[in-house]
Design an enzyme around this catalytic site. Structure first.
Site, PDB file in Angstrom:
ATOM      1  N   SER A 120       0.827  -1.210   0.000  1.00  0.00           N
ATOM      2  CA  SER A 120       0.000   0.000   0.000  1.00  0.00           C
ATOM      3  C   SER A 120       0.858   1.255   0.000  1.00  0.00           C
ATOM      4  O   SER A 120       0.379   2.323  -0.390  1.00  0.00           O
ATOM      5  CB  SER A 120      -0.871   0.042   1.259  1.00  0.00           C
ATOM      6  OG  SER A 120      -1.715  -1.060   1.320  1.00  0.00           O
ATOM      7  N   HIS A 141      -2.349  -3.473  -6.504  1.00  0.00           N
ATOM      8  CA  HIS A 141      -2.801  -3.076  -5.162  1.00  0.00           C
ATOM      9  C   HIS A 141      -4.307  -3.246  -5.028  1.00  0.00           C
ATOM     10  O   HIS A 141      -5.087  -2.403  -5.483  1.00  0.00           O
ATOM     11  CB  HIS A 141      -2.378  -1.616  -4.901  1.00  0.00           C
ATOM     12  CG  HIS A 141      -2.742  -1.123  -3.539  1.00  0.00           C
ATOM     13  ND1 HIS A 141      -3.148   0.156  -3.289  1.00  0.00           N
ATOM     14  CD2 HIS A 141      -2.753  -1.759  -2.336  1.00  0.00           C
ATOM     15  CE1 HIS A 141      -3.399   0.294  -1.994  1.00  0.00           C
ATOM     16  NE2 HIS A 141      -3.172  -0.850  -1.398  1.00  0.00           N
ATOM     17  N   GLU A 153      -5.392  -0.789  -8.024  1.00  0.00           N
ATOM     18  CA  GLU A 153      -4.383   0.068  -8.639  1.00  0.00           C
ATOM     19  C   GLU A 153      -3.259  -0.814  -9.204  1.00  0.00           C
ATOM     20  O   GLU A 153      -2.705  -1.642  -8.476  1.00  0.00           O
ATOM     21  CB  GLU A 153      -3.802   1.035  -7.588  1.00  0.00           C
ATOM     22  CG  GLU A 153      -4.812   2.044  -7.071  1.00  0.00           C
ATOM     23  CD  GLU A 153      -4.268   2.908  -5.945  1.00  0.00           C
ATOM     24  OE1 GLU A 153      -4.545   4.112  -5.939  1.00  0.00           O
ATOM     25  OE2 GLU A 153      -3.566   2.391  -5.054  1.00  0.00           O
ATOM     26  N   ASN A 191      -4.647   6.414  -1.641  1.00  0.00           N
ATOM     27  CA  ASN A 191      -4.150   6.851  -0.330  1.00  0.00           C
ATOM     28  C   ASN A 191      -3.608   8.277  -0.380  1.00  0.00           C
ATOM     29  O   ASN A 191      -3.663   8.992   0.625  1.00  0.00           O
ATOM     30  CB  ASN A 191      -3.109   5.870   0.204  1.00  0.00           C
ATOM     31  CG  ASN A 191      -3.774   4.588   0.687  1.00  0.00           C
ATOM     32  OD1 ASN A 191      -4.944   4.608   1.081  1.00  0.00           O
ATOM     33  ND2 ASN A 191      -3.065   3.488   0.644  1.00  0.00           N
TER      34      ASN A 191
END
Ligand SMILES: NC(=O)c1ccc[n+]([C@@H]2O[C@H](COP(=O)([O-])OP(=O)(O)OC[C@H]3O[C@@H](n4cnc5c(N)ncnc54)[C@H](O)[C@@H]3O)[C@@H](O)[C@H]2O)c1
Length: 230
Positions: A120, A141, A153, A191
């Protein structure tokens, strides 16, 4: 680089187990590697439970459950991943541990195999450079829980070839997910958007803008979950 048929998953935690379910349900042959025999057995036990629940809710048939289970093998030997076309690493979020694992996978997995990470937060290029095939390393991801979350992702470090990214995107799509291609930058897309948002929520609470419950409730509605798992 050929088609992807056999998928190796390294790591039997929450994400490793979820990835095994996603890939097996998509029709891939899956080998999950845990560090211990008990961990490996636990993945199969957890998967069986999850599929049984889906049978009970009439989301899948018993035949479909059995077919998915038949596609999954669990092992405590990394060497069993030798013939995988794609290996997705999903072990503890620790750069040193992951780099060591990538240099081991480099020795084990057949030369055409793609090596991917589910990290991550870590720079994917660092993992690519721990191998002799940096052009065949990328990030894939998934979000938690992997069987439910649609977005994935696909991270392209500067070392990755277009073919590698094309194969990774195709894999994600056949898993029934929505793939986005992302450059190898801190936080990728999701994120990088989420963390300033969370920091602002903390600042609003500190400044007395609203109660914690109201801010957290608002966050829950925004993410559709009441909480967010990266
Ligand atoms: N949990 C999430 O919400 C989430 C979401 C997306 C991506 N990720 C990423 O997925 C990866 C795994 O996270 P998780 O939540 O499944 O963690 P987890 O703690 O559930 O599982 C971690 C796995 O790593 C193994 N492990 C621990 N130390 C190790 C070591 N030294 N060497 C080899 N294996 C080791 C454990 O046995 C376990 O199988 C991490 O890179 C994390 O950033 C997590």
């Amino acid at each position: 680089m050929g088609d992807i048929n056999a998928v190796g998953i390294v790591g039997s935690g929450i994400m490793g187990s979820g990835l095994a379910e996603v890939a097996a349900k998509a029709g891939y042959d899956v080998i999950v590697r845990s560090r211990t025999r008990a961990g490996a057995d636990g993945v199969v036990g957890g998967l069986t439970k999850s599929l049984d629940k889906q049978v009970a809710k009439e989301k899948i048939t018993t035949d479909e459950r059995d077919a998915v289970l038949a596609r999954v093998t669990a092992t405590d030997h990394l060497g069993k991943l030798a013939d995988c076309d794609l290996v997705i690493e999903s072990v503890v979020e620790d750069l040193a541990v992951k780099k060591e694992l990538f240099s081991e996978l480099e020795q084990i997995v057949k030369p055409a195999g793609i090596l991917a990470t589910n990290t991550s937060t870590l720079p994917v290029v660092e993992l690519a450079m721990a191998t002799q095939r940096p052009d065949q390393v990328c990030g894939i991801h998934f979000f938690n829980p992997a069987p439910l979350m649609k977005l994935v992702e696909v991270i392209k470090p500067i070392t990755a070839s277009d073919d590698t990214i094309k194969s990774a995107l195709a894999f994600v799509t056949t898993c029934g997910k929505d793939a986005v291609e992302v450059a190898d930058r801190a936080g990728f897309v999701v994120n990088a958007l989420l963390f300033p948002y969370l920091n602002n929520a903390v600042r609003m609470y500190e400044q007395g803008t609203a109660s914690m419950d109201d801010i957290a409730g608002q966050l829950g509605r925004k993410t559709g979950r009441g909480f967010y798992q990266y």
